[in-house]
Motif scaffolding. Sequence first.
Motif, PDB file in Angstrom:
ATOM      1  N   ALA A  91       0.855  -1.185   0.000  1.00 20.31           N
ATOM      2  CA  ALA A  91       0.000   0.000   0.000  1.00 20.31           C
ATOM      3  C   ALA A  91       0.886   1.229   0.000  1.00 20.31           C
ATOM      4  O   ALA A  91       1.964   1.236   0.609  1.00 20.31           O
ATOM      5  N   ASN A  92       0.416   2.280  -0.674  1.00 26.41           N
ATOM      6  CA  ASN A  92       1.190   3.510  -0.773  1.00 26.41           C
ATOM      7  C   ASN A  92       0.980   4.386   0.453  1.00 26.41           C
ATOM      8  O   ASN A  92      -0.150   4.599   0.893  1.00 26.41           O
ATOM      9  N   SER A  93       2.057   4.922   0.978  1.00 26.52           N
ATOM     10  CA  SER A  93       1.975   5.707   2.209  1.00 26.52           C
ATOM     11  C   SER A  93       1.303   7.054   2.002  1.00 26.52           C
ATOM     12  O   SER A  93       0.751   7.626   2.948  1.00 26.52           O
ATOM     13  N   GLU A  94       1.321   7.594   0.783  1.00 27.54           N
ATOM     14  CA  GLU A  94       0.755   8.916   0.528  1.00 27.54           C
ATOM     15  C   GLU A  94      -0.729   8.845   0.188  1.00 27.54           C
ATOM     16  O   GLU A  94      -1.533   9.596   0.743  1.00 27.54           O
ATOM     17  N   THR A  95      -1.081   7.965  -0.724  1.00 30.20           N
ATOM     18  CA  THR A  95      -2.465   7.890  -1.194  1.00 30.20           C
ATOM     19  C   THR A  95      -3.273   6.825  -0.457  1.00 30.20           C
ATOM     20  O   THR A  95      -4.506   6.857  -0.474  1.00 30.20           O
ATOM     21  N   GLY A  96      -2.589   5.857   0.149  1.00 36.14           N
ATOM     22  CA  GLY A  96      -3.277   4.739   0.790  1.00 36.14           C
ATOM     23  C   GLY A  96      -3.726   3.663  -0.175  1.00 36.14           C
ATOM     24  O   GLY A  96      -4.304   2.655   0.254  1.00 36.14           O
ATOM     25  N   ILE A  97      -3.478   3.834  -1.473  1.00 31.97           N
ATOM     26  CA  ILE A  97      -3.952   2.864  -2.468  1.00 31.97           C
ATOM     27  C   ILE A  97      -3.265   1.518  -2.248  1.00 31.97           C
ATOM     28  O   ILE A  97      -2.044   1.423  -2.140  1.00 31.97           O
ATOM     29  N   VAL A  98      -4.086   0.465  -2.185  1.00 31.40           N
ATOM     30  CA  VAL A  98      -3.611  -0.893  -1.919  1.00 31.40           C
ATOM     31  C   VAL A  98      -3.384  -1.612  -3.244  1.00 31.40           C
ATOM     32  O   VAL A  98      -4.244  -1.577  -4.139  1.00 31.40           O
ATOM     33  N   GLN A  99      -2.248  -2.257  -3.361  1.00 33.32           N
ATOM     34  CA  GLN A  99      -1.918  -2.998  -4.579  1.00 33.32           C
ATOM     35  C   GLN A  99      -2.390  -4.450  -4.490  1.00 33.32           C
ATOM     36  O   GLN A  99      -2.482  -5.011  -3.390  1.00 33.32           O
ATOM     37  N   GLU A 100      -2.676  -5.020  -5.627  1.00 31.81           N
ATOM     38  CA  GLU A 100      -2.868  -6.468  -5.706  1.00 31.81           C
ATOM     39  C   GLU A 100      -1.479  -7.094  -5.824  1.00 31.81           C
ATOM     40  O   GLU A 100      -0.678  -6.691  -6.670  1.00 31.81           O
ATOM     41  N   LEU A 101      -1.191  -8.070  -4.986  1.00 26.64           N
ATOM     42  CA  LEU A 101       0.145  -8.653  -4.935  1.00 26.64           C
ATOM     43  C   LEU A 101       0.180  -9.962  -5.710  1.00 26.64           C
ATOM     44  O   LEU A 101      -0.363 -10.975  -5.247  1.00 26.64           O
ATOM     45  N   PRO A 102       0.798  -9.976  -6.887  1.00 25.58           N
ATOM     46  CA  PRO A 102       0.929 -11.253  -7.598  1.00 25.58           C
ATOM     47  C   PRO A 102       1.851 -12.189  -6.827  1.00 25.58           C
ATOM     48  O   PRO A 102       2.763 -11.731  -6.128  1.00 25.58           O
ATOM     49  N   PRO A 103       1.632 -13.482  -6.918  1.00 24.29           N
ATOM     50  CA  PRO A 103       2.485 -14.413  -6.176  1.00 24.29           C
ATOM     51  C   PRO A 103       3.909 -14.408  -6.710  1.00 24.29           C
ATOM     52  O   PRO A 103       4.151 -14.126  -7.881  1.00 24.29           O
ATOM     53  N   GLY A 104       4.839 -14.701  -5.816  1.00 26.60           N
ATOM     54  CA  GLY A 104       6.225 -14.860  -6.234  1.00 26.60           C
ATOM     55  C   GLY A 104       7.010 -13.580  -6.372  1.00 26.60           C
ATOM     56  O   GLY A 104       8.053 -13.568  -7.028  1.00 26.60           O
ATOM     57  N   LEU A 105       6.568 -12.493  -5.751  1.00 25.42           N
ATOM     58  CA  LEU A 105       7.313 -11.242  -5.823  1.00 25.42           C
ATOM     59  C   LEU A 105       8.682 -11.387  -5.162  1.00 25.42           C
ATOM     60  O   LEU A 105       8.860 -12.153  -4.210  1.00 25.42           O
TER      61      LEU A 105
END
Length: 360
Positions: free
Chosen positions: A123-137
Amino acid sequence: MSGRVYLDWNATTPLRPEARAAMIEAMDLVGNPSSVHAEGRAAKGLLERARAGIAEAFGAEPDEVVLTSGATEAAALALRGRNRVGAPVEHDCVLGWIDACLPVTAEGRVEVAEPGRTALQAANSETGIVQELPPGLALVDAAQVAGKLPFAFGWTGARAALIAPHKFGGPKGIGALLLRRGEEVEPLQRGGGQELGRRAGTENLIGAAGFAAAARAAVADLARGIWEEVAETRNILERALEDGNSETIFVGKGSARLPNTLALVTPGWKGETQVMAMDLAGFAVSAGSACSSGKVKASRTLTAMGYEPEVAAAMLRVSIGPGVEREAVLAFADAWKKSHSRARRRRMSETSPERVVGEV
């Protein structure tokens, strides 16, 4: 209202009483965890109980928890000397080790093509937007989600993750790299071989105790639905700021966001000016990204999302947490709207003085 109101929880959070108590207790232990006598064994026992508590809270195994001085060191330990890609929206501690940048959509989503090479924030600290996390990052930066949203290292399938306890009521000056079994890192410093040879130096026993206590309390808060209440308080603030205000852009509205974060952009009104006005009114908030000189630059996150630099420079972030009362955020909204009205009148007066003759 009287007294100051702290609304900058994404920068750092108040220390939880559970963490404070655990740290005070740890201060009474004399031994070095590397010593073999009784005092050393007692210190080692406390350290390993803390490690196990951190692992349990965030879905890892104890031997996958590498204690560091913070998420910045953890990022360096994970990424130094690696061929990694990331996005301009990443935190500086990650972006500084990135070899190539990924595209970002207008909604703040990072387009990941090669998870195995990618470092990605949850998640971004400025906007709060949460990312979808693909497996295996290659790496998940969980600094902002840990303690605010359910997060388990095991779920992600990632090879590494960053945790920063001062973001959920733990102490500053300690963090963790969660490192998948079988993954190797090159130590940044060499010495006594602590942390299974991955991070030398006498361990921060007091910090580890506070870290673990804060992690347990944060997970318990999640289970009790505390952050759903925080989200409703954030939404009340958002609605109050929107009321009668067609000028301000509420970044990330309609997207998955951290439950505590509100990013607003008011074109023509610099974020740093807003921060100073709110500080004088008794509210601690933040804007953009601060550089080492203390000056505020245009938000790199917003420019990556397609905002013009002068618009991105007009961002204000309000981030709250448990215990922030609705009365407090409504008082903030009132103070902000009054300041906004004054700033708008000044802008109008600078562009067309005849329109505001007699207006105060």
